[in-house]
Design a protein around this motif. Structure first.
Motif, PDB file in Angstrom:
ATOM      1  N   GLY A 157       0.791  -1.224   0.000  1.00 54.06           N
ATOM      2  CA  GLY A 157       0.000   0.000   0.000  1.00 54.06           C
ATOM      3  C   GLY A 157       0.818   1.266   0.000  1.00 54.06           C
ATOM      4  O   GLY A 157       0.253   2.360   0.001  1.00 54.06           O
ATOM      5  N   GLY A 158       2.145   1.141  -0.010  1.00 54.21           N
ATOM      6  CA  GLY A 158       3.005   2.317   0.008  1.00 54.21           C
ATOM      7  C   GLY A 158       2.924   3.096  -1.295  1.00 54.21           C
ATOM      8  O   GLY A 158       2.365   2.638  -2.292  1.00 54.21           O
ATOM      9  N   ALA A 159       3.492   4.298  -1.274  1.00 54.69           N
ATOM     10  CA  ALA A 159       3.402   5.178  -2.450  1.00 54.69           C
ATOM     11  C   ALA A 159       4.767   5.760  -2.788  1.00 54.69           C
ATOM     12  O   ALA A 159       5.613   5.961  -1.914  1.00 54.69           O
ATOM     13  N   LEU A 160       4.961   6.033  -4.075  1.00 53.21           N
ATOM     14  CA  LEU A 160       6.184   6.647  -4.582  1.00 53.21           C
ATOM     15  C   LEU A 160       5.823   7.899  -5.356  1.00 53.21           C
ATOM     16  O   LEU A 160       4.929   7.877  -6.214  1.00 53.21           O
ATOM     17  N   MET A 191       6.916   2.581 -15.109  1.00 49.78           N
ATOM     18  CA  MET A 191       6.395   2.398 -13.759  1.00 49.78           C
ATOM     19  C   MET A 191       5.407   1.234 -13.683  1.00 49.78           C
ATOM     20  O   MET A 191       5.432   0.437 -12.734  1.00 49.78           O
ATOM     21  N   THR A 192       4.542   1.131 -14.665  1.00 52.79           N
ATOM     22  CA  THR A 192       3.564   0.039 -14.682  1.00 52.79           C
ATOM     23  C   THR A 192       4.256  -1.308 -14.802  1.00 52.79           C
ATOM     24  O   THR A 192       3.868  -2.291 -14.143  1.00 52.79           O
ATOM     25  N   GLN A 193       5.284  -1.371 -15.631  1.00 56.23           N
ATOM     26  CA  GLN A 193       6.045  -2.608 -15.786  1.00 56.23           C
ATOM     27  C   GLN A 193       6.652  -3.056 -14.467  1.00 56.23           C
ATOM     28  O   GLN A 193       6.771  -4.256 -14.200  1.00 56.23           O
ATOM     29  N   ALA A 194       7.037  -2.098 -13.619  1.00 59.15           N
ATOM     30  CA  ALA A 194       7.635  -2.425 -12.325  1.00 59.15           C
ATOM     31  C   ALA A 194       6.596  -2.816 -11.278  1.00 59.15           C
ATOM     32  O   ALA A 194       6.966  -3.220 -10.177  1.00 59.15           O
ATOM     33  N   GLY A 195       5.310  -2.683 -11.600  1.00 60.14           N
ATOM     34  CA  GLY A 195       4.257  -3.095 -10.678  1.00 60.14           C
ATOM     35  C   GLY A 195       3.502  -1.971 -10.012  1.00 60.14           C
ATOM     36  O   GLY A 195       2.601  -2.214  -9.199  1.00 60.14           O
ATOM     37  N   PHE A 196       3.831  -0.718 -10.351  1.00 59.87           N
ATOM     38  CA  PHE A 196       3.173   0.420  -9.726  1.00 59.87           C
ATOM     39  C   PHE A 196       1.852   0.756 -10.419  1.00 59.87           C
ATOM     40  O   PHE A 196       1.685   0.519 -11.619  1.00 59.87           O
ATOM     41  N   ILE A 197       0.942   1.323  -9.645  1.00 58.19           N
ATOM     42  CA  ILE A 197      -0.361   1.759 -10.140  1.00 58.19           C
ATOM     43  C   ILE A 197      -0.434   3.276  -9.998  1.00 58.19           C
ATOM     44  O   ILE A 197      -0.210   3.814  -8.909  1.00 58.19           O
ATOM     45  N   GLU A 198      -0.763   3.954 -11.080  1.00 59.57           N
ATOM     46  CA  GLU A 198      -0.764   5.418 -11.045  1.00 59.57           C
ATOM     47  C   GLU A 198      -1.908   5.971 -10.200  1.00 59.57           C
ATOM     48  O   GLU A 198      -3.058   5.522 -10.313  1.00 59.57           O
ATOM     49  N   ILE A 199      -1.581   6.947  -9.387  1.00 54.89           N
ATOM     50  CA  ILE A 199      -2.569   7.688  -8.612  1.00 54.89           C
ATOM     51  C   ILE A 199      -2.887   9.009  -9.310  1.00 54.89           C
ATOM     52  O   ILE A 199      -4.053   9.359  -9.501  1.00 54.89           O
ATOM     53  N   GLU A 200      -1.858   9.754  -9.676  1.00 52.35           N
ATOM     54  CA  GLU A 200      -2.062  11.026 -10.363  1.00 52.35           C
ATOM     55  C   GLU A 200      -0.755  11.453 -11.032  1.00 52.35           C
ATOM     56  O   GLU A 200       0.321  10.950 -10.702  1.00 52.35           O
ATOM     57  N   HIS A 201      -0.871  12.401 -11.946  1.00 52.32           N
ATOM     58  CA  HIS A 201       0.308  13.054 -12.498  1.00 52.32           C
ATOM     59  C   HIS A 201      -0.048  14.505 -12.807  1.00 52.32           C
ATOM     60  O   HIS A 201      -1.220  14.856 -12.977  1.00 52.32           O
ATOM     61  N   TYR A 202       0.963  15.346 -12.858  1.00 56.37           N
ATOM     62  CA  TYR A 202       0.760  16.751 -13.191  1.00 56.37           C
ATOM     63  C   TYR A 202       2.085  17.325 -13.671  1.00 56.37           C
ATOM     64  O   TYR A 202       3.144  16.704 -13.530  1.00 56.37           O
ATOM     65  N   TYR A 203       2.015  18.523 -14.244  1.00 56.33           N
ATOM     66  CA  TYR A 203       3.199  19.187 -14.762  1.00 56.33           C
ATOM     67  C   TYR A 203       3.503  20.432 -13.931  1.00 56.33           C
ATOM     68  O   TYR A 203       2.611  21.056 -13.363  1.00 56.33           O
ATOM     69  N   ALA A 217       5.556  15.390 -12.868  1.00 59.04           N
ATOM     70  CA  ALA A 217       5.436  14.795 -11.538  1.00 59.04           C
ATOM     71  C   ALA A 217       4.367  13.714 -11.565  1.00 59.04           C
ATOM     72  O   ALA A 217       3.345  13.860 -12.253  1.00 59.04           O
ATOM     73  N   SER A 218       4.595  12.648 -10.822  1.00 60.09           N
ATOM     74  CA  SER A 218       3.613  11.568 -10.779  1.00 60.09           C
ATOM     75  C   SER A 218       3.681  10.855  -9.431  1.00 60.09           C
ATOM     76  O   SER A 218       4.718  10.833  -8.767  1.00 60.09           O
ATOM     77  N   VAL A 219       2.553  10.280  -9.045  1.00 64.25           N
ATOM     78  CA  VAL A 219       2.436   9.567  -7.777  1.00 64.25           C
ATOM     79  C   VAL A 219       1.899   8.167  -8.063  1.00 64.25           C
ATOM     80  O   VAL A 219       0.950   8.004  -8.851  1.00 64.25           O
ATOM     81  N   TRP A 220       2.477   7.176  -7.390  1.00 61.65           N
ATOM     82  CA  TRP A 220       2.207   5.768  -7.707  1.00 61.65           C
ATOM     83  C   TRP A 220       1.994   4.957  -6.437  1.00 61.65           C
ATOM     84  O   TRP A 220       2.665   5.174  -5.438  1.00 61.65           O
TER      85      TRP A 220
END
Length: 225
Positions: A157-160, A191-203, A217-220
Motif C-alpha cells: 500500500g506504500g506510495a512513490l 512504472m507500470t512494468q515495475a508493478g506500480f499503479i498510477e494515482i495522479e500526475h501533473y506538470y 510529476a507523478s504519484v504511484w
C-alpha cells in the motif's frame, strides 16, 4: 542537451562516477541554488497518497500519522527537514558524499550513502518514497531494476512520488551530468512494468502553459507483486 542515444552504447558504471563528481564539485553552490525551491506541491502529493483511505488499513476519518519516508536523492537535505518538521521520520539517500554529510548535519536525519545503481534497501520497510529530481539520472537500461528495488522496499500500500525533467525519451550527457528525459506515456510504461499503479500526475510549475512546464510529476501506489 545531447541528441537521443541508444542506452546500450553506455557503460552504466562510467555514467555514475562523472555525474556524482559533477554534483560533488558543486555541492555548496547546488545547496545555495536550490535552498529556496518550492516543492510543497510535490511533498503534499506524496503525503496525500499516504493518507488516502485506500492506503494500508486507512480510515478516512483518522488523523495523519507519522510515516517512514525515503528521500531518494536527498541532496543537501532540504526536503528531509520539511518531512521531519511535519512529524514524519525521513531517511535520506544520496550517492554524493558531500550531500550526505550536508544532509546529516543540516537535517539531523539518518542519511544513507548509496548511489542509485548500487542500492542496498530493506524489504517492505518504507511507507513512501520521495524521488524529487533524481530518477532521471538512472540510465534507461538500468531503470527496470532500480524501480523493482524501490517497489520492494515499499510496504504494501506504500506510495512513490517522482518528478523528472521531461523530454522525448532521449538520454545522454548534459552539462556534465547524465540524464534520461521521458515523456508521460513512456514513464507510465516504465512504472507500470515495475508493478506500480498510477494515482495522479501533473506538470510543473503550476499555472503555466504546457511548453513552460518542464517537470513531469507523478504519484504511484505499490500494486501486487
Amino acid at each position: 542537451m545531447t541528441a537521443a542515444m541508444h542506452p546500450d552504447a553506455f557503460d552504466p558504471e562510467r555514467i555514475t562516477g562523472p555525474t556524482l563528481a559533477h554534483y560533488g564539485e558543486r555541492a555548496e553552490a547546488f545547496r545555495d541554488g536550490t535552498r529556496d525551491h518550492d516543492v510543497t506541491q510535490n511533498i503534499a502529493a506524496l503525503l496525500r497518497a499516504l493518507d488516502a483511505p485506500d492506503a494500508a488499513d486507512g480510515d478516512p476519518a483518522r488523523a495523519p500519522v507519522m510515516r517512514l519516508i525515503l528521500d531518494f536523492g536527498c541532496g543537501p537535505g532540504r526536503d528531509l527537514r520539511t518531512f521531519a518538521r511535519l512529524g514524519h521520520r525521513a531517511i535520506g539517500l544520496d550517492g554524493v558524499l558531500q550531500f550526505v554529510e550536508m544532509a546529516r548535519r543540516d537535517s539531523g536525519c539518518e542519511v544513507w550513502h548509496q548511489d542509485f545503481l548500487h542500492l542496498n534497501l530493506p524489504d517492505a520497510y518504507f511507507d513512501g518514497i520521495f524521488a524529487n529530481a533524481s530518477l532521471f539520472h538512472v540510465p534507461s537500461r538500468e531503470l527496470p531494476r532500480v524501480l523493482r528495488q524501490l517497489f520492494a522496499t515499499l510496504k504494501p500500500g506504500g506510495a512513490l512520488f517522482s518528478s523528472n525533467p521531461r523530454g522525448n525519451n532521449q538520454e545522454g550527457w548534459h552539462a556534465g551530468r547524465y540524464g534520461a528525459y521521458h515523456e508521460l506515456s513512456a514513464w507510465q510504461a516504465w512504472m507500470t512494468q515495475a508493478g506500480f499503479i498510477e494515482i495522479e500526475h501533473y506538470y510543473r510549475p503550476a499555472g503555466l502553459p504546457r511548453e513552460q512546464q518542464p517537470w513531469l510529476a507523478s504519484v504511484w501506489r505499490k500494486g501486487q507483486s
